[in-house]
Design a protein around this motif. Structure first.
Motif, PDB file in Angstrom:
ATOM      1  N   LEU A 145       0.809  -1.305  -0.015  1.00  0.00           N
ATOM      2  CA  LEU A 145      -0.083  -0.080   0.119  1.00  0.00           C
ATOM      3  C   LEU A 145       0.671   1.312   0.148  1.00  0.00           C
ATOM      4  N   LEU A 146       0.744   2.189  -1.135  1.00  0.00           N
ATOM      5  CA  LEU A 146       1.482   3.156  -1.159  1.00  0.00           C
ATOM      6  C   LEU A 146       0.738   4.524  -0.838  1.00  0.00           C
ATOM      7  N   THR A 147       1.088   5.573  -0.260  1.00  0.00           N
ATOM      8  CA  THR A 147       0.512   7.025  -0.127  1.00  0.00           C
ATOM      9  C   THR A 147       0.521   7.550  -1.391  1.00  0.00           C
ATOM     10  N   PRO A 148      -0.306   8.654  -1.555  1.00  0.00           N
ATOM     11  CA  PRO A 148      -0.433   9.423  -2.567  1.00  0.00           C
ATOM     12  C   PRO A 148       0.961   9.825  -3.292  1.00  0.00           C
ATOM     13  N   SER A 149       1.726  10.471  -2.190  1.00  0.00           N
ATOM     14  CA  SER A 149       2.837  11.003  -2.353  1.00  0.00           C
ATOM     15  C   SER A 149       3.795   9.681  -3.109  1.00  0.00           C
ATOM     16  N   THR A 151       3.067   6.888  -4.521  1.00  0.00           N
ATOM     17  CA  THR A 151       2.591   6.561  -5.909  1.00  0.00           C
ATOM     18  C   THR A 151       3.195   7.587  -6.703  1.00  0.00           C
ATOM     19  N   MET A 152       2.833   9.110  -6.643  1.00  0.00           N
ATOM     20  CA  MET A 152       3.144  10.210  -7.432  1.00  0.00           C
ATOM     21  C   MET A 152       4.840   9.834  -7.883  1.00  0.00           C
ATOM     22  N   ALA A 153       5.548   9.463  -6.887  1.00  0.00           N
ATOM     23  CA  ALA A 153       7.053   9.578  -7.162  1.00  0.00           C
ATOM     24  C   ALA A 153       7.596   8.445  -8.107  1.00  0.00           C
ATOM     25  N   LEU A 154       6.448   7.422  -8.032  1.00  0.00           N
ATOM     26  CA  LEU A 154       6.744   6.192  -9.024  1.00  0.00           C
ATOM     27  C   LEU A 154       6.191   6.627 -10.437  1.00  0.00           C
ATOM     28  N   CYS A 155       5.003   7.039 -10.484  1.00  0.00           N
ATOM     29  CA  CYS A 155       4.436   7.099 -11.922  1.00  0.00           C
ATOM     30  C   CYS A 155       3.745   8.465 -12.081  1.00  0.00           C
ATOM     31  N   GLY A 156       3.682   9.533 -11.290  1.00  0.00           N
ATOM     32  CA  GLY A 156       3.077  10.792 -11.552  1.00  0.00           C
ATOM     33  C   GLY A 156       1.708  10.824 -11.050  1.00  0.00           C
ATOM     34  N   ILE A 157       0.991   9.910 -10.724  1.00  0.00           N
ATOM     35  CA  ILE A 157      -0.512   9.920 -10.435  1.00  0.00           C
ATOM     36  C   ILE A 157      -0.531  10.251  -8.838  1.00  0.00           C
ATOM     37  N   ASN A 158      -1.264  11.293  -8.364  1.00  0.00           N
ATOM     38  CA  ASN A 158      -1.476  11.571  -7.072  1.00  0.00           C
ATOM     39  C   ASN A 158      -2.603  10.875  -6.362  1.00  0.00           C
ATOM     40  N   ALA A 159      -2.329   9.865  -5.965  1.00  0.00           N
ATOM     41  CA  ALA A 159      -3.377   8.699  -5.497  1.00  0.00           C
ATOM     42  C   ALA A 159      -2.920   7.528  -4.658  1.00  0.00           C
ATOM     43  N   GLU A 160      -3.586   7.138  -3.731  1.00  0.00           N
ATOM     44  CA  GLU A 160      -3.337   5.928  -2.990  1.00  0.00           C
ATOM     45  C   GLU A 160      -3.396   4.773  -3.873  1.00  0.00           C
ATOM     46  N   SER A 161      -2.235   3.726  -3.934  1.00  0.00           N
ATOM     47  CA  SER A 161      -2.265   2.736  -4.896  1.00  0.00           C
ATOM     48  C   SER A 161      -1.690   1.303  -4.141  1.00  0.00           C
ATOM     49  N   TRP A 162      -1.968   0.405  -4.943  1.00  0.00           N
ATOM     50  CA  TRP A 162      -1.357  -0.955  -4.501  1.00  0.00           C
ATOM     51  C   TRP A 162      -0.145  -1.412  -5.405  1.00  0.00           C
ATOM     52  N   TYR A 163       0.955  -1.630  -4.828  1.00  0.00           N
ATOM     53  CA  TYR A 163       2.199  -1.706  -5.653  1.00  0.00           C
ATOM     54  C   TYR A 163       2.698  -3.106  -5.847  1.00  0.00           C
ATOM     55  N   LEU A 170       1.534  -1.129 -10.902  1.00  0.00           N
ATOM     56  CA  LEU A 170       0.425  -0.131  -9.676  1.00  0.00           C
ATOM     57  C   LEU A 170      -0.982  -0.236 -10.269  1.00  0.00           C
ATOM     58  N   ALA A 171      -1.882  -0.286  -9.215  1.00  0.00           N
ATOM     59  CA  ALA A 171      -3.271  -0.331  -9.280  1.00  0.00           C
ATOM     60  C   ALA A 171      -3.702   0.848  -8.205  1.00  0.00           C
ATOM     61  N   THR A 172      -4.781   1.662  -8.851  1.00  0.00           N
ATOM     62  CA  THR A 172      -5.242   2.817  -8.090  1.00  0.00           C
ATOM     63  C   THR A 172      -6.918   2.274  -8.058  1.00  0.00           C
ATOM     64  N   PHE A 173      -7.390   3.007  -7.111  1.00  0.00           N
ATOM     65  CA  PHE A 173      -9.096   2.392  -6.850  1.00  0.00           C
ATOM     66  C   PHE A 173      -9.868   3.545  -6.828  1.00  0.00           C
ATOM     67  N   ILE A 184      -1.172   0.466 -13.960  1.00  0.00           N
ATOM     68  CA  ILE A 184      -0.001   1.363 -14.460  1.00  0.00           C
ATOM     69  C   ILE A 184       1.200   0.568 -14.333  1.00  0.00           C
ATOM     70  N   LEU A 185       1.974   0.666 -15.729  1.00  0.00           N
ATOM     71  CA  LEU A 185       3.206  -0.022 -15.861  1.00  0.00           C
ATOM     72  C   LEU A 185       4.330   0.965 -15.528  1.00  0.00           C
ATOM     73  N   VAL A 186       5.171   0.882 -14.823  1.00  0.00           N
ATOM     74  CA  VAL A 186       6.385   1.689 -14.725  1.00  0.00           C
ATOM     75  C   VAL A 186       7.244   1.392 -15.416  1.00  0.00           C
TER      76      VAL A 186
END
Length: 248
Positions: A145-149, A151-163, A170-173, A184-186
């Motif tokens: 479980l990643l925080t929005p920040s 997630t943003m560092a990995l793929c640019g999306i400001n959202a909570e995600s599963w990595y 990554l998947a966001t919900f 998302i594919l990094v």
């Protein structure tokens, strides 16, 4: 004979108490809410499917229903969801007009009864948009479980995600339905899209060739894939993703 009658009366009383208890457990705000919204729902494009039943929403426990108002046909409630990320509260409204039922999640997501299975123009490792948290977890595990920040560092999306670090996914919900709205594919991912076999390390001209697009996308483009879904190159080459078209 008297003993037989006594036993019979005891059984009748026990059955009556059991029935009374069962009836009691079916009353209250939570059963009232579940009875009003039970069934399968989706948004106007056939996505973000929501299934209410057995005191669950999309396989996640509904622990409470508060501020329940209205009746079986029209009403509202605030439900408490207990999932992997903790406790969430969702406002749900239900309505019936001319015999047609609808619900509204969070006050800004109208939903209609689910009728047809949506098509998915692209998937990743058998994963597709609209999957529930339990469905994704059953297939690949819960992920980190990643925080929005983060997630943003990995793929640019400001959202909570599963990595899923081992494969670069990554998947966001969606925050109302708890269904996947981005896959998302990094850069450096060891997996790829199922149909094209491409990922963030692939040149963009190959996307145009395989999907039959009339132009080669540029970094920053979002290309409509049909069926309410898009391929997003906004953060390419850091990442590339499939997402619901309603997202930015």
């Amino acid at each position: 004979m008297r003993r037989i009658v006594t036993v019979f009366l005891s059984l009748v009383m026990l059955l009556s108490c059991t029935m009374a208890f069962a009836a009691t457990t079916e009353k209250g705000p939570l059963p009232q809410f579940m009875n009003a919204v039970e069934g399968s729902w989706c948004d106007q494009n056939g996505h973000r499917m929501v299934v209410f039943g057995d005191y669950m929403m999309n396989g996640i426990r509904v622990s409470e229903a508060n501020n329940v108002a209205g009746d079986q046909l029209n009403g509202s409630a605030t439900i408490t969801i207990i999932g992997r990320t903790g406790v969430d509260f969702v406002n749900v409204y239900w309505n019936t007009v001319a015999g047609k039922r609808s619900i509204n999640m969070g006050g800004n997501m109208p939903m209609v009864p689910f009728a047809t299975t949506p098509q998915y123009p692209e998937t990743i490792g058998g994963l597709h948009l609209d999957m529930t948290e339990p469905e994704l977890s059953n297939k690949y595990g819960p992920g980190t479980l990643l925080t929005p920040s983060e997630t943003m560092a990995l793929c640019g999306i400001n959202a909570e995600s599963w990595y899923y670090k081992d494969i670069g996914l990554l998947a966001t919900f969606d925050q109302q339905t708890f269904t996947v709205d981005r896959l998302i594919l990094v850069k450096g991912a060891t997996t790829a899209f199922d149909i094209s076999a491409l990922n963030a390390d692939s040149p963009l001209y190959k996307y145009a060739a395989i999907y039959g697009w009339s132009y080669t996308p540029a970094p920053g483009d979002v290309v409509d894939m049909g069926h309410g879904q898009s391929m997003n190159f906004k953060y390419y080459p850091q990442a590339v993703m499939i997402q619901l078209s309603s997202l930015n």
